[in-house]
Scaffold this motif. Structure first.
Motif, PDB file in Angstrom:
ATOM      1  N   UNK A 174       0.638  -1.529   0.135  1.00 17.66           N
ATOM      2  CA  UNK A 174       0.118  -0.152  -0.237  1.00 17.66           C
ATOM      3  C   UNK A 174       0.756   1.630   0.628  1.00 17.66           C
ATOM      4  N   UNK A 175       1.935   1.202   1.148  1.00 19.79           N
ATOM      5  CA  UNK A 175       2.687   2.591   1.659  1.00 19.79           C
ATOM      6  C   UNK A 175       3.369   2.883  -0.492  1.00 19.79           C
ATOM      7  N   UNK A 176       3.736   1.606  -1.482  1.00 16.06           N
ATOM      8  CA  UNK A 176       4.113   1.464  -2.559  1.00 16.06           C
ATOM      9  C   UNK A 176       4.129   2.466  -3.332  1.00 16.06           C
ATOM     10  N   UNK A 177       2.530   1.873  -3.418  1.00 23.60           N
ATOM     11  CA  UNK A 177       1.816   2.311  -4.741  1.00 23.60           C
ATOM     12  C   UNK A 177       1.109   4.266  -4.300  1.00 23.60           C
ATOM     13  N   UNK A 178       0.876   4.955  -2.187  1.00 18.86           N
ATOM     14  CA  UNK A 178       0.686   6.290  -2.563  1.00 18.86           C
ATOM     15  C   UNK A 178       1.923   6.747  -2.620  1.00 18.86           C
ATOM     16  N   UNK A 179       2.675   6.019  -2.511  1.00 22.92           N
ATOM     17  CA  UNK A 179       4.011   7.122  -2.895  1.00 22.92           C
ATOM     18  C   UNK A 179       4.379   7.784  -3.771  1.00 22.92           C
ATOM     19  N   UNK A 180       3.822   5.995  -4.816  1.00 24.81           N
ATOM     20  CA  UNK A 180       3.896   6.529  -5.683  1.00 24.81           C
ATOM     21  C   UNK A 180       3.526   7.709  -6.775  1.00 24.81           C
ATOM     22  N   UNK A 181       2.100   7.604  -6.341  1.00 18.10           N
ATOM     23  CA  UNK A 181       1.287   8.837  -6.207  1.00 18.10           C
ATOM     24  C   UNK A 181       1.673  10.360  -5.764  1.00 18.10           C
ATOM     25  N   UNK A 182       2.492  10.289  -4.770  1.00 24.13           N
ATOM     26  CA  UNK A 182       2.903  11.592  -3.928  1.00 24.13           C
ATOM     27  C   UNK A 182       3.976  11.753  -4.947  1.00 24.13           C
ATOM     28  N   UNK A 183       4.762  10.825  -5.056  1.00 24.01           N
ATOM     29  CA  UNK A 183       6.226  11.542  -6.063  1.00 24.01           C
ATOM     30  C   UNK A 183       5.960  12.515  -7.579  1.00 24.01           C
ATOM     31  N   UNK A 184       5.001  12.127  -7.342  1.00 25.48           N
ATOM     32  CA  UNK A 184       4.379  13.002  -8.739  1.00 25.48           C
ATOM     33  C   UNK A 184       3.411  14.183  -8.311  1.00 25.48           C
ATOM     34  N   UNK A 185       3.136  14.066  -6.962  1.00 24.81           N
ATOM     35  CA  UNK A 185       2.373  15.339  -6.529  1.00 24.81           C
ATOM     36  C   UNK A 185       3.779  16.194  -6.046  1.00 24.81           C
ATOM     37  N   UNK A 186       4.477  15.764  -5.215  1.00 23.10           N
ATOM     38  CA  UNK A 186       5.981  16.535  -4.681  1.00 23.10           C
ATOM     39  C   UNK A 186       6.931  17.188  -5.937  1.00 23.10           C
ATOM     40  N   UNK A 187       6.385  16.153  -6.853  1.00 24.61           N
ATOM     41  CA  UNK A 187       7.165  16.812  -8.216  1.00 24.61           C
ATOM     42  C   UNK A 187       6.814  18.717  -9.252  1.00 24.61           C
ATOM     43  N   UNK A 188       5.306  18.430  -8.856  1.00 26.31           N
ATOM     44  CA  UNK A 188       4.587  19.279  -9.410  1.00 26.31           C
ATOM     45  C   UNK A 188       5.003  20.773  -8.201  1.00 26.31           C
ATOM     46  N   UNK A 189       5.886  20.600  -7.015  1.00 20.26           N
ATOM     47  CA  UNK A 189       6.080  21.831  -5.886  1.00 20.26           C
ATOM     48  C   UNK A 189       4.590  21.369  -4.453  1.00 20.26           C
ATOM     49  N   UNK A 190       3.576  19.837  -4.715  1.00 19.83           N
ATOM     50  CA  UNK A 190       2.578  20.214  -3.542  1.00 19.83           C
ATOM     51  C   UNK A 190       2.501  18.703  -3.135  1.00 19.83           C
ATOM     52  N   UNK A 191       1.881  19.083  -2.274  1.00 17.84           N
ATOM     53  CA  UNK A 191       1.855  17.924  -1.409  1.00 17.84           C
ATOM     54  C   UNK A 191       0.412  17.338  -0.880  1.00 17.84           C
ATOM     55  N   UNK A 192       0.387  16.124  -0.839  1.00 18.55           N
ATOM     56  CA  UNK A 192      -1.056  15.700  -0.482  1.00 18.55           C
ATOM     57  C   UNK A 192      -1.728  15.291   0.295  1.00 18.55           C
ATOM     58  N   UNK A 193      -1.930  15.752   1.421  1.00 18.08           N
ATOM     59  CA  UNK A 193      -2.293  15.122   2.824  1.00 18.08           C
ATOM     60  C   UNK A 193      -3.606  13.903   2.564  1.00 18.08           C
ATOM     61  N   UNK A 194      -4.426  14.165   2.133  1.00 18.78           N
ATOM     62  CA  UNK A 194      -5.049  13.399   2.137  1.00 18.78           C
ATOM     63  C   UNK A 194      -5.405  11.976   1.785  1.00 18.78           C
ATOM     64  N   UNK A 195      -3.951  11.833   1.137  1.00 19.94           N
ATOM     65  CA  UNK A 195      -4.120   9.979   1.006  1.00 19.94           C
ATOM     66  C   UNK A 195      -4.717   8.752   1.929  1.00 19.94           C
ATOM     67  N   UNK A 196      -4.733   9.210   3.576  1.00 18.38           N
ATOM     68  CA  UNK A 196      -4.472   8.324   4.142  1.00 18.38           C
ATOM     69  C   UNK A 196      -6.708   8.544   4.570  1.00 18.38           C
ATOM     70  N   UNK A 197      -7.116   9.497   3.946  1.00 20.23           N
ATOM     71  CA  UNK A 197      -8.967  10.114   4.024  1.00 20.23           C
ATOM     72  C   UNK A 197      -9.054   8.767   3.021  1.00 20.23           C
ATOM     73  N   UNK A 198      -8.881   8.962   1.704  1.00 20.10           N
ATOM     74  CA  UNK A 198      -9.312   8.738   0.749  1.00 20.10           C
ATOM     75  C   UNK A 198      -9.264   6.560   0.876  1.00 20.10           C
TER      76      UNK A 198
END
Lengths: 508, 327, 338
Positions: free
Chosen positions: C49-73
């Motif tokens: 699970x962590x690997x999957x979420x981290x892949x998504x987070x990598x994309x988000x962080x690469x755009x200078x962003x952050x996604x705090x809502x992954x746990x809720x999703x």
């Protein structure tokens, strides 16, 4: 005047940054009770000189003397304490605080260990009165116009008992009434014995206000003149200078090909304008033609370029491309209509530092192709190699990061990026600024070749030499107005300077 | 320069206060026994720790930063207090100053990392959040119950106002913190520097304000407030536990934002934060009185309020920018 | 070119070695009932699970962003899937696919919500995703009615607990999505555009990239992958817990991305680095657990790791050392000339 005592002497100041000599042996002096204008093109070293004086930068060599005592301010705060205060172009105050706080913060009047707001507001009121400003000091600064904010900044500077007041392009965002108000205050302060260093690009203002003028060019001292002894022509020519002799070839290229007039224009604007940046202008751009925009900084050159590329939106007038009315809402739409744009500010608006030369070159083309039609890497490398060769980009290879290139080579990469999209109109905003002579000549040569192939080029440069040699037509801009358009038949730099300086009556 | 213009600065706060009044009125009309002083006082009693934390957070957010470590800091403080009192038999008079010192030091360290190494506040305080939670478990995995007489007495003391209505000692502490915070924000140089810093760090530097010191102090203050909240929380729960106050950082941020403080920094009032906390409290109370709605509606309601207020901020900021340009 | 993967890989190797020293059977893999068993397999399985979420987070962080809502999703999709399955026939495939489909739609909606707030309204990513982080848990609890929803569905539990060709099925899931993500970044322009937008949004816009669209897409992708993780987590235990499922995952994912050598300032990203980062975190958790230390203590270790990695990345920290080195060089030079 020279027998009077100096307030400030900056003697043979040098300052360099990695790879750039910002100031070389620049001297500058001021007397009490005078307005001294500092002039120079972009990159001439004005702001570096000011930052050296105000303690933002330290100097490599030279000496600064204030009232005959050597000083070396290490921070803006120290400079302020010495009596040197600055009002910057973008007002450097906190708009979320009240007017009086902006004047007093850091030195608030205290009573029994707490800020004495009543006293502070009262004092602010008095200070502002002195500057002929009647506003409510208890309100947030952000509620007032930039002109008022500037006055508040001056009030803050004065409150620290300034000996030298530096006004760094204070008028660039003011309307004429506001400018007059500011000038009244400046005259008053001058009569009170303050030395005012005034930076502006507006020639009329220079002659209206200044006692003396110091001119810088390319980080070097050109001269110090009394305002009444320096004609506008001389001033402009001293600022612009004459460099670059290796452009004969370019001129030949351009002259060998001047076949416009009977074609229909690629792009045409009718009374296009954007509030606060450029007044209504008409412009026609023909295929195979280089049109230059000549004018000083802030005259509206870049503003026109940005509107034609959809980076800013026009709020009135009409724009036609190939006879069709088009609304350029975004760069994307402009690009789809065959327009390309090398912006003035390479670092922040053109290059993507973390990417390679290859990626930077194919970026615009890929953006047009969209997400799924991805150019294969082999194709990308081919394109990159092609432009590295064509534009003579000096780099180890296409996989070098663009941030590791020199300014000139970065500029060539950006040029390559747009040439790859094969545009009909190429807008070049100061493509030669801050790059070495070789790269300059190369870019000029490309311009000649491209227009021969039928591309339309809009060229902006502060170097009149370049303008005269490369363009078929020249549009003259002054104070956000397009004031004239000249066909480039044996026009000399002098003629253009005259026009820029205001010698030519509006002909249109 | 009319009256309406003056009000605009206070507009976000007015919305918050109005919202609270409407909610309280709605509750009073709808439910029997809602309209009473004690219901209001209970809001304070149950949320004293949130209020204290939110006050510290208000300062941090006004500078344009964020502190995600507050919830964990509360848990760590309860844990540290509990173990010192329970297992090591320290006197509460030593324990409380000690934990406050620890909290302040914790905040100070984070502030230094943010200021001197130019790290993003969000990532530093995130690490702080991990660290504080982890430290709880280093002390003990289990919850430690406090049966110290002094703690019990403080916890159970009711301070009566007007007849039968009462508040707790925690409320008094919280109110003192609020009063001190208002004083600091408006009558000290530090307070004004905080606002200036949030308005523009660049300008503050050029105006010669002590930017570095202010920033570090703000995080120190937040660390102090969250450990004080931890002390109050210890009174409230009479135990130390690593799972105390999970997710509190979000409640705190939500309270501050709903209280009208702009997340971009520069604007905000401690008074607004009080109402932000009260609104969160009243949502819980309303859901309790309603009876059939479940507690998770609180989270959804807070999320929606957060969204509305962020949207409001956005509109507020863009309007202000426009008026500034046009003027 | 310095390989960004070097340090993450060394860290992982050191961790594995430390385990080997502590427990000599650590690397051994046995076969029971045709299934492979062993600590390494276990780490891979649990890291899924962590690997999957981290892949998504990598994309988000690469755009200078952050996604705090992954746990809720994670908790929302897990809850929704379990709810639908509990209402229907647990062994029916059509029920399963309806459940997965509807839950994924929810995840996409969550991503679209985040993406719109960030790209269209221009709200800072931390703040924008905070909303869903708070409200999302409420929604998840609403779905499960505040209970821990237990289901018995063979096909569903296969996702997170099943075996295929001897390996846990979740390993195939992460392999699949890793390949998809790699293809997306290598064979389409998505990777280039993300890096471009993350490095210099203004210049990207002036080069004709639709920055807003790119930002929108990364948030949707991130939520989608979090949704899948929600299935793995809830099917592994055959239950959905709106309150605790996916708790702390946003932090772990950010951590994995940072440890993997990606900068929080956006720009260049390294998917394989992220994967190694996620594996490091899981190995750390597993080893702490196997050494008999309470698992909660990992938090302390994680926090120290985050700080150290950020410090190393920080320019200010680098310049302190550079200044010291320069001084030393200067001193050396002066020594020579003197």
């Amino acid at each position: 005047m020279d027998e009077k005592k100096h307030r400030l002497i900056m003697d043979r100041i040098s300052k360099h940054f990695p790879g750039v000599k910002a100031l070389t042996n620049v001297s500058f002096r001021m007397f009490p009770g005078e307005i001294h204008v500092l002039m120079g093109q972009n990159g001439a070293g004005k702001s570096t000189l000011i930052k050296v004086l105000t303690g933002v930068y330290s100097i490599d060599s030279g000496e600064i003397r204030l009232d005959d005592k050597e000083i070396r301010a290490q921070s803006p705060l120290e400079a302020q304490e010495l009596g040197i205060s600055t009002v910057y172009q973008e007002v450097n105050l906190c708009t979320n605080l009240t007017v009086s706080e902006n004047i007093f913060i850091g030195r608030e009047p205290m009573k029994r260990g707490r800020i004495d707001w009543k006293e502070m507001h009262a004092e602010a009121k008095v200070l502002l009165k002195r500057l002929n400003v009647d506003i409510d000091p208890t309100k947030q600064l952000g509620e007032y116009s930039v002109a008022i904010q500037q006055m508040v900044a001056i009030a803050r500077a004065l409150n620290i008992s300034a000996k030298i007041l530096i006004l760094d392009e204070p008028t660039s965002s003011l309307d004429s009434n506001e400018v007059n108000e500011l000038f009244k205050v400046m005259r008053k302060l001058k009569s009170e014995g303050l030395a005012i260093l005034f930076v502006t690009h507006f020639l009329d203002q220079v002659y209206e206000m200044s006692d003396r003028i110091t001119i810088l060019r390319n980080g070097e001292f050109v001269g110090e003149y009394k305002a009444e002894e320096l004609s506008r022509m001389e001033l402009v020519s001293k600022m612009i200078g004459k460099e670059m002799d290796e452009m004969e070839q370019v001129q030949e290229l351009v002259e060998s090909h001047s076949s416009i007039g009977h074609q229909s224009p690629f792009l045409e604007t009718k009374q296009l304008a954007r509030k606060g940046s450029i007044e209504r202008f008409d412009l026609k751009l023909y295929p195979g033609e280089i049109l230059s925009l000549a004018g000083l900084l802030g005259s509206g050159r870049t503003e026109i370029a940005r509107i034609l590329f959809g980076a800013d939106r026009a709020d009135q007038g009409e724009l036609k491309i190939k006879g069709r009315s088009v609304n350029l809402k975004s760069p994307r739409i402009a690009i789809d209509n065959g327009i390309a744009f090398c912006p003035e500010n390479r670092k922040s608006e053109a290059i993507i530092d973390d990417l390679t030369i290859r990626e930077n070159i194919i970026l615009a083309m890929q953006a047009s192709l969209g997400i799924f039609k991805y150019l294969p890497k082999k194709k990308q490398t081919e394109f990159a190699d092609e432009y590295i060769k064509l534009l003579n980009i000096k780099a180890p290879g296409p996989e070098t990061l663009i941030k590791n290139l020199s300014g000139g080579n970065q500029q060539k990469v950006i040029l390559g990026r747009w040439l790859l999209t094969n545009p009909d109109l190429l807008i070049l905003d100061e493509p030669t600024r801050g790059i070495d002579v070789g790269a300059k000549a190369e870019i000029m040569k490309q311009m000649g070749l491209l227009c021969q192939k039928g591309m339309s080029i809009l060229f902006i440069s502060s170097e009149l030499e370049e303008v005269v040699r490369t363009s078929h037509r020249i549009a003259i801009l002054r104070d956000r107005h397009k004031i004239a358009e000249i066909d480039n038949h044996n026009v000399s730099q002098q003629d253009i300077m005259k026009a820029i300086a205001g010698g030519v009556p509006n002909e249109k | 320069m009319n009256v309406f213009k003056l009000d605009r600065r206070y507009f976000p706060i007015l919305v918050t206060v109005a919202l609270f009044i409407v909610m309280f009125a709605a509750g009073s009309i709808e439910y029997n026994g809602f309209f009473s002083l004690q219901v209001f006082l209970n809001l304070l009693i149950d949320n004293a720790f949130l209020l204290i934390t939110a006050v510290g957070m208000t300062f941090v957010i006004i500078t344009g930063g964020i502190d995600l470590s507050v919830g964990s800091m509360i848990a760590f403080t309860t844990m540290l207090s509990a173990t010192l009192v329970q297992n090591h038999h320290w006197s509460p008079w030593v324990v409380i100053p000690f934990v406050l010192l620890v909290g302040s030091f914790f905040g100070w360290s984070m502030g230094c990392l943010i200021q001197y190494f130019k790290l993003q506040p969000f990532i530093v305080t995130l690490a702080g959040m991990f660290l504080a939670r982890g430290l709880c478990y280093l002390i003990s995995i289990e919850s430690i119950t406090i049966d110290n007489e002094w703690y019990k007495t403080v916890s159970q003391t009711k301070v009566y106002l007007f007849g039968k209505n009462y508040i707790s000692i925690s409320v008094i502490i919280a109110l003192v913190v609020v009063a001190a915070a208002i004083y600091i924000a408006h009558f000290t140089k530090f307070g004004r520097n905080v606002y200036a810093l949030g308005g523009s760090e660049q300008s503050s530097l050029l105006m010669g304000l002590p930017v570095a010191r202010t920033k570090v102090l703000v995080y120190t203050l937040s660390g102090f407030c969250s450990s004080l909240a931890g002390v109050v929380f210890t009174f409230y729960m009479l135990s130390g536990y690593g799972l105390h106050a999970v997710g509190m950082e979000l409640d705190t941020i939500a309270a501050v934002v709903i209280g009208g403080t702009l997340l971009t920094g520069g604007t905000g009032y401690v008074v607004g934060t009080i109402f932000g906390v009260l609104i969160q409290g009243i949502i819980q109370t309303l859901i309790m009185f309603q009876g059939t709605l479940s507690s998770w509606w609180t989270k959804i309601a807070i999320g929606m309020l957060l969204f509305l207020f962020i949207l409001l901020q956005k509109v507020f900021i863009s309007r202000k920018k426009k008026s500034g340009a046009a003027a | 070119m310095k390989n960004k993967l070097f340090w993450p890989l060394v860290t992982l190797a050191v961790l594995l070695l430390a385990n080997l020293i502590h427990n000599h059977d650590f690397f051994s893999i046995t076969i029971q009932d045709g299934h492979l068993f062993g600590s390494l397999i276990d780490i891979l399985n649990r890291a899924a699970p962590l690997v999957l979420i981290s892949i998504g987070m990598t994309f988000v962080i690469a755009t200078k962003g952050i996604d705090l809502s992954v746990g809720s999703v994670v908790s929302i999709t897990g809850a929704m899937a379990c709810l639908i399955i509990s209402k229907g026939d647990g062994s029916s495939m059509s029920v399963l696919f309806t459940a997965l489909g509807i839950s994924l739609l929810l995840a996409l909606a969550a991503g679209a919500w985040n993406g719109l707030l960030v790209s269209l309204l221009g709200i800072q990513p931390i703040v924008a995703t905070l909303i869903l982080m708070v409200a999302g848990r409420g929604v998840a609890q609403l779905i499960t009615d505040g209970q821990i929803l237990t289901i018995s569905s063979k096909p569903y539990s296969f996702i997170g607990a099943g075996y295929l060709f001897g390996l846990p099925f979740s390993i195939y899931i992460i392999a699949f999505f890793f390949i998809i993500a790699s293809v997306l970044t290598r064979k389409t322009a998505v990777g280039l555009f993300i890096e471009s937008v993350g490095t210099n949004p203004t210049a990207s816009r002036l080069a004709g990239i639709r920055s807003g669209l790119i930002i929108f897409i990364v948030y949707v992708l991130c939520s989608f992958l979090s949704g899948i993780s929600g299935f793995i987590l809830s099917s592994n235990v055959s239950s959905a817990d709106g309150n605790n499922a996916g708790l702390w995952y946003e932090l772990d994912a950010i951590l994995a991305v940072v440890i993997g050598g990606n900068s929080l300032n956006g720009g260049r990203f390294y998917l394989s680095g992220t994967i190694v980062g996620a594996l490091i975190i899981q190995t750390l958790t597993t080893s702490i657990y196997s050494m008999g230390v309470p698992p909660e203590v990992t938090l302390v270790v994680k926090s120290v790791v985050v700080l150290v990695v950020c410090l190393i990345q920080s320019e200010a920290f680098g310049s302190v050392f550079a200044a010291r080195r320069r001084k030393r060089d200067k001193a050396a030079k002066q020594g020579v000339s003197a």
